[in-house]
Motif scaffolding. Structure first.
Motif, PDB file in Angstrom:
ATOM      1  N   LYS A 133     -48.684  59.737  12.090  1.00 26.00           N
ATOM      2  CA  LYS A 133     -48.074  58.908  11.034  1.00 26.00           C
ATOM      3  C   LYS A 133     -46.570  59.179  10.956  1.00 26.00           C
ATOM      4  O   LYS A 133     -45.780  58.279  10.745  1.00 26.00           O
ATOM      5  CB  LYS A 133     -48.722  59.194   9.679  1.00 26.00           C
ATOM      6  CG  LYS A 133     -50.184  58.842   9.617  1.00 26.00           C
ATOM      7  CD  LYS A 133     -50.376  57.361   9.524  1.00 26.00           C
ATOM      8  CE  LYS A 133     -51.855  57.063   9.313  1.00 26.00           C
ATOM      9  NZ  LYS A 133     -52.170  55.687   9.530  1.00 26.00           N
ATOM     10  N   GLU A 134     -46.202  60.436  11.141  1.00 29.43           N
ATOM     11  CA  GLU A 134     -44.785  60.813  11.077  1.00 29.43           C
ATOM     12  C   GLU A 134     -43.973  60.068  12.128  1.00 29.43           C
ATOM     13  O   GLU A 134     -42.896  59.551  11.849  1.00 29.43           O
ATOM     14  CB  GLU A 134     -44.650  62.315  11.289  1.00 29.43           C
ATOM     15  CG  GLU A 134     -43.234  62.824  11.247  1.00 29.43           C
ATOM     16  CD  GLU A 134     -43.184  64.315  11.499  1.00 29.43           C
ATOM     17  OE1 GLU A 134     -42.591  64.707  12.506  1.00 29.43           O
ATOM     18  OE2 GLU A 134     -43.750  65.065  10.681  1.00 29.43           O
ATOM     19  N   GLN A 135     -44.493  59.987  13.349  1.00 25.47           N
ATOM     20  CA  GLN A 135     -43.769  59.301  14.417  1.00 25.47           C
ATOM     21  C   GLN A 135     -43.771  57.788  14.203  1.00 25.47           C
ATOM     22  O   GLN A 135     -42.798  57.112  14.510  1.00 25.47           O
ATOM     23  CB  GLN A 135     -44.376  59.638  15.779  1.00 25.47           C
ATOM     24  CG  GLN A 135     -44.155  61.068  16.192  1.00 25.47           C
ATOM     25  CD  GLN A 135     -42.680  61.412  16.293  1.00 25.47           C
ATOM     26  OE1 GLN A 135     -41.886  60.638  16.803  1.00 25.47           O
ATOM     27  NE2 GLN A 135     -42.306  62.579  15.812  1.00 25.47           N
ATOM     28  N   LEU A 136     -44.875  57.249  13.694  1.00 24.82           N
ATOM     29  CA  LEU A 136     -44.936  55.808  13.434  1.00 24.82           C
ATOM     30  C   LEU A 136     -43.898  55.384  12.407  1.00 24.82           C
ATOM     31  O   LEU A 136     -43.286  54.332  12.530  1.00 24.82           O
ATOM     32  CB  LEU A 136     -46.325  55.406  12.933  1.00 24.82           C
ATOM     33  CG  LEU A 136     -47.373  55.160  13.997  1.00 24.82           C
ATOM     34  CD1 LEU A 136     -48.726  54.908  13.344  1.00 24.82           C
ATOM     35  CD2 LEU A 136     -46.997  53.998  14.882  1.00 24.82           C
ATOM     36  N   GLU A 137     -43.691  56.199  11.394  1.00 20.17           N
ATOM     37  CA  GLU A 137     -42.756  55.858  10.317  1.00 20.17           C
ATOM     38  C   GLU A 137     -41.309  56.172  10.691  1.00 20.17           C
ATOM     39  O   GLU A 137     -40.387  55.745  10.019  1.00 20.17           O
ATOM     40  CB  GLU A 137     -43.163  56.592   9.044  1.00 20.17           C
ATOM     41  CG  GLU A 137     -44.507  56.109   8.521  1.00 20.17           C
ATOM     42  CD  GLU A 137     -45.048  56.968   7.405  1.00 20.17           C
ATOM     43  OE1 GLU A 137     -44.368  57.928   7.001  1.00 20.17           O
ATOM     44  OE2 GLU A 137     -46.168  56.673   6.951  1.00 20.17           O
ATOM     45  N   ARG A 138     -41.104  56.891  11.763  1.00 23.73           N
ATOM     46  CA  ARG A 138     -39.761  57.292  12.180  1.00 23.73           C
ATOM     47  C   ARG A 138     -38.978  56.120  12.748  1.00 23.73           C
ATOM     48  O   ARG A 138     -37.767  56.041  12.613  1.00 23.73           O
ATOM     49  CB  ARG A 138     -39.890  58.390  13.233  1.00 23.73           C
ATOM     50  CG  ARG A 138     -38.640  59.100  13.571  1.00 23.73           C
ATOM     51  CD  ARG A 138     -38.949  60.254  14.516  1.00 23.73           C
ATOM     52  NE  ARG A 138     -39.310  59.782  15.838  1.00 23.73           N
ATOM     53  CZ  ARG A 138     -38.438  59.642  16.826  1.00 23.73           C
ATOM     54  NH1 ARG A 138     -37.187  59.946  16.634  1.00 23.73           N
ATOM     55  NH2 ARG A 138     -38.817  59.220  18.003  1.00 23.73           N
ATOM     56  N   VAL A 139     -39.648  55.176  13.374  1.00 18.51           N
ATOM     57  CA  VAL A 139     -38.998  54.044  14.025  1.00 18.51           C
ATOM     58  C   VAL A 139     -39.316  52.773  13.252  1.00 18.51           C
ATOM     59  O   VAL A 139     -40.471  52.491  12.971  1.00 18.51           O
ATOM     60  CB  VAL A 139     -39.481  53.910  15.492  1.00 18.51           C
ATOM     61  CG1 VAL A 139     -38.824  52.742  16.185  1.00 18.51           C
ATOM     62  CG2 VAL A 139     -39.217  55.197  16.240  1.00 18.51           C
TER      63      VAL A 139
ATOM     64  N   LYS B  87     -43.238  50.605  11.998  1.00 18.68           N
ATOM     65  CA  LYS B  87     -43.769  50.687  10.631  1.00 18.68           C
ATOM     66  C   LYS B  87     -44.836  49.618  10.433  1.00 18.68           C
ATOM     67  O   LYS B  87     -44.648  48.462  10.798  1.00 18.68           O
ATOM     68  CB  LYS B  87     -42.661  50.526   9.603  1.00 18.68           C
ATOM     69  CG  LYS B  87     -41.806  51.754   9.487  1.00 18.68           C
ATOM     70  CD  LYS B  87     -40.789  51.636   8.378  1.00 18.68           C
ATOM     71  CE  LYS B  87     -39.966  52.917   8.352  1.00 18.68           C
ATOM     72  NZ  LYS B  87     -38.877  52.860   7.426  1.00 18.68           N
ATOM     73  N   GLY B  88     -45.946  50.029   9.874  1.00 14.57           N
ATOM     74  CA  GLY B  88     -47.024  49.090   9.592  1.00 14.57           C
ATOM     75  C   GLY B  88     -47.966  48.847  10.756  1.00 14.57           C
ATOM     76  O   GLY B  88     -48.938  48.107  10.616  1.00 14.57           O
TER      77      GLY B  88
END
Length: 95
Positions: free
Chosen positions: A67-73, A77-78
């Motif tokens: 989740k951390e990497q998904l929200e980083r870029v 997101k989503g």
């Protein structure tokens, strides 16, 4: 992508001199970069207890969503990755 067509817009993979002039680095910089990538991959594989790529092929059970990497870029997101992992057999029993 057009790099495989020998028309690489930044000149990294092109054999055409006019396109190669666009690349500010040297071939040695590219080789050095890939040496660093290879070393990092070796370290990650060692951390997981593997020394050969062949041992990782088909090991979908080693993948996990971050989740951390998904929200980083912003572009990721989503995005929900769970559907990509559903239905993937646990191959740890096959090894």
């Amino acid at each position: 992508r057009v790099c495989h067509l020998n028309t690489c817009p930044v000149g990294v993979t092109s054999q055409k001199e006019n396109l190669r002039k666009k690349f500010p680095g040297t071939p040695e910089h590219v080789v050095n970069f890939f040496n660093f990538v290879a070393e990092e991959v070796r370290q990650l594989m060692a951390h997981l207890g593997y020394s050969k790529f062949e041992d990782l092929i088909g090991r979908a059970d080693l993948l996990k969503e971050s989740k951390e990497q998904l929200e980083r870029v912003v572009k990721t997101k989503g995005i929900e990755l769970a559907p990509f992992f559903s239905g993937v057999p646990d191959s740890s029993k096959d090894r």
